[in-house]
Design a protein around this motif. Structure first.
Motif, PDB file in Angstrom:
ATOM      1  N   ALA A   1      28.346  33.290  17.121  1.00  0.00           N
ATOM      2  CA  ALA A   1      29.514  34.138  16.855  1.00  0.00           C
ATOM      3  C   ALA A   1      30.576  33.969  17.939  1.00  0.00           C
ATOM      4  N   GLU A   2      30.163  33.895  19.206  1.00  0.00           N
ATOM      5  CA  GLU A   2      31.138  33.734  20.284  1.00  0.00           C
ATOM      6  C   GLU A   2      31.738  32.326  20.285  1.00  0.00           C
TER       7      GLU A   2
ATOM      8  N   SER B   1      35.816  31.160  19.592  1.00  0.00           N
ATOM      9  CA  SER B   1      36.466  30.305  20.612  1.00  0.00           C
ATOM     10  C   SER B   1      36.504  30.959  21.988  1.00  0.00           C
ATOM     11  N   ILE B   2      35.446  31.702  22.340  1.00  0.00           N
ATOM     12  CA  ILE B   2      35.327  32.267  23.689  1.00  0.00           C
ATOM     13  C   ILE B   2      34.634  31.229  24.563  1.00  0.00           C
TER      14      ILE B   2
ATOM     15  N   PRO C   1      34.834  35.370  31.376  1.00  0.00           N
ATOM     16  CA  PRO C   1      34.069  36.547  31.818  1.00  0.00           C
ATOM     17  C   PRO C   1      33.741  37.515  30.685  1.00  0.00           C
ATOM     18  N   ARG C   2      34.432  37.398  29.552  1.00  0.00           N
ATOM     19  CA  ARG C   2      34.130  38.262  28.405  1.00  0.00           C
ATOM     20  C   ARG C   2      32.925  37.761  27.617  1.00  0.00           C
ATOM     21  N   ARG C   3      32.437  36.589  27.974  1.00  0.00           N
ATOM     22  CA  ARG C   3      31.343  35.982  27.228  1.00  0.00           C
ATOM     23  C   ARG C   3      30.044  36.729  27.505  1.00  0.00           C
TER      24      ARG C   3
ATOM     25  N   HIS D   1      31.325  41.822  32.904  1.00  0.00           N
ATOM     26  CA  HIS D   1      31.569  42.237  31.525  1.00  0.00           C
ATOM     27  C   HIS D   1      30.467  43.182  31.036  1.00  0.00           C
ATOM     28  N   VAL D   2      30.865  44.333  30.530  1.00  0.00           N
ATOM     29  CA  VAL D   2      29.942  45.324  29.964  1.00  0.00           C
ATOM     30  C   VAL D   2      30.132  45.333  28.445  1.00  0.00           C
TER      31      VAL D   2
END
Length: 396
Positions: free
Chosen positions: A101-102, A106-107, A112-114, A281-282
């Motif tokens: 999904a990530e 395109s992450i 850092p949001r990964r 990232h939480v």
């Protein structure tokens, strides 16, 4: 599968260069003290021995270990001076879906949001090398309710006291998942700056409580103000390991290491889903999907122990197919020959000794790692003038 070195020459032993992670929770002294290096000016949190692509371990000539083998396990030396994040690791099914999904979104892997950095699960086991404090799994919510009752008595705010009383009642009714969700709700009152979380721990700070769960949570709150992860800690088992004791953390088990030096072995993955006590990232929504909310006893693992030719052999075999771990304690002047027909990672944690296999020999000392491809050669472990402790990670 093991392959030949790019040079075409195959060895029986490969000394390793382990990269060091400088995460903020790391210790400036624990790893240097283990290895005999000077104290660090920056935190040293982890040394990695493995083939995960984000942090490659190198051979002495600079070749990546991953060019020789794709290991299903990763070994780390972990040194915590303050609590790690409240976290859990996914099952393989969750990891495959999340990773896909990530990627589709395109992450980038370095973003850092990964959340998912690979499609693998990440069960793990930690063996304490010093006194080690950890939180793992949920304790009986009826017992936790008594801690929330104590908070009701400590706070002056009537609205907050009423909310905490309601949460205590829900815990007594077994509504652990619901209370957890209420605490970590990013739109709820516990994430607000100078809000309920800060107010609770200000009251705990002013109290004379000796409740070990409140004292532990207060220390976390001092490092991460306004972070309800410190309140989530009250829901969790608080564990103190003595050197040599082991903790197994299956996929889906909420946990946070608190302080101490340990050796970890885990499935080769860097998937960490965090819910608090971190600047990283939480993702509380994803955490709620993967966490097992079944309360239970701390997940301590009991090894088998035997003595062979004066050498104490301790075997840790968690209920997974990815890894197992054997500890060899060799008194000074002793040796032991073992079979090594599959790839292994050796890590020294005490004393200076030697490994010999075929025509190759290598010194092993605290913090040193050696890759053993596993072939027809036997492996000789030897202690010199001092006692030596060596861990060997392998498939079960």
């Amino acid at each position: 599968m093991t392959t030949f070195h790019p040079s075409g020459v195959q060895h029986a032993l490969y000394p390793l260069q382990a990269p060091i992670k400088d995460y903020a929770w790391g210790s400036k002294t624990l790893l240097p003290k283990l290895t005999g290096a000077p104290a660090s000016k920056t935190p040293q949190a982890e040394m990695w021995f493995g083939t995960h692509p984000t942090t490659p371990t190198l051979l002495a000539d600079g070749t990546a270990l991953a060019e020789l083998v794709d290991l299903p396990y990763l070994v780390k030396l972990l040194a915590a001076a303050q609590p790690l994040s409240i976290q859990a690791h996914p099952t393989r099914e969750h990891a495959e879906a999340g990773f896909a999904a990530e990627n589709a979104a395109s992450i980038e892997l370095a973003d850092p949001r990964r959340t998912y950095r690979d499609p693998n699960h990440k069960p793990e086991m930690l063996i304490a090398l010093s006194d080690f404090t950890a939180m793992a799994g949920f304790r009986d919510p009826k017992v936790t309710a008594k801690t929330f009752d104590q908070l009701v008595q400590l706070v002056d705010n009537a609205e907050l006291a009423s909310l905490l009383k309601t949460m205590a009642d829900r815990l007594r009714a077994g509504e652990l998942k619901e209370v957890f969700a209420q605490l970590v709700d990013p739109h709820g009152p516990f994430w607000r700056p100078d809000g309920f979380t800060a107010e609770i721990f200000a009251a705990v700070q002013c109290s004379t409580t000796t409740n070990e769960h409140l004292v532990n949570a207060l220390q976390a709150a001092k490092i991460h103000p306004d972070d309800p992860g410190a309140l989530v800690a009250l829901l969790m088992n608080l564990i103190t390991l003595s050197p040599g004791e082991a903790l197994f953390v299956p996929s889906g088990t909420i946990h946070a290491y608190v302080a101490g030096l340990g050796l970890e072995v885990m499935a080769t993955s860097d998937n960490v889903i965090r819910g608090g006590l971190t600047v990283k990232h939480v993702d509380v929504a994803e955490l709620g999907k993967v966490v097992d909310f079944t309360p239970g006893a701390p997940p301590i693992i009991t090894p088998s122990v035997r003595t062979i030719d004066d050498v104490t052999v301790t075997r840790f075999t968690p209920p997974v197919k990815d890894f197992a771990l054997t500890r060899y304690d060799l008194p000074a002047g002793t040796s032991l020959t073992v079979t090594a027909t599959t790839p292994r990672i050796a890590v020294g944690t005490s004393g200076t000794g030697a490994l010999t296999s075929g025509r190759d020999s290598a010194v092993i000392s605290p913090g040193a790692g050696i890759y053993i491809p596993g072939d027809v050669h036997s492996l000789d472990l030897r202690a010199g003038d001092e006692d030596v402790t060596i861990f060997l990670a392998s498939r079960p």
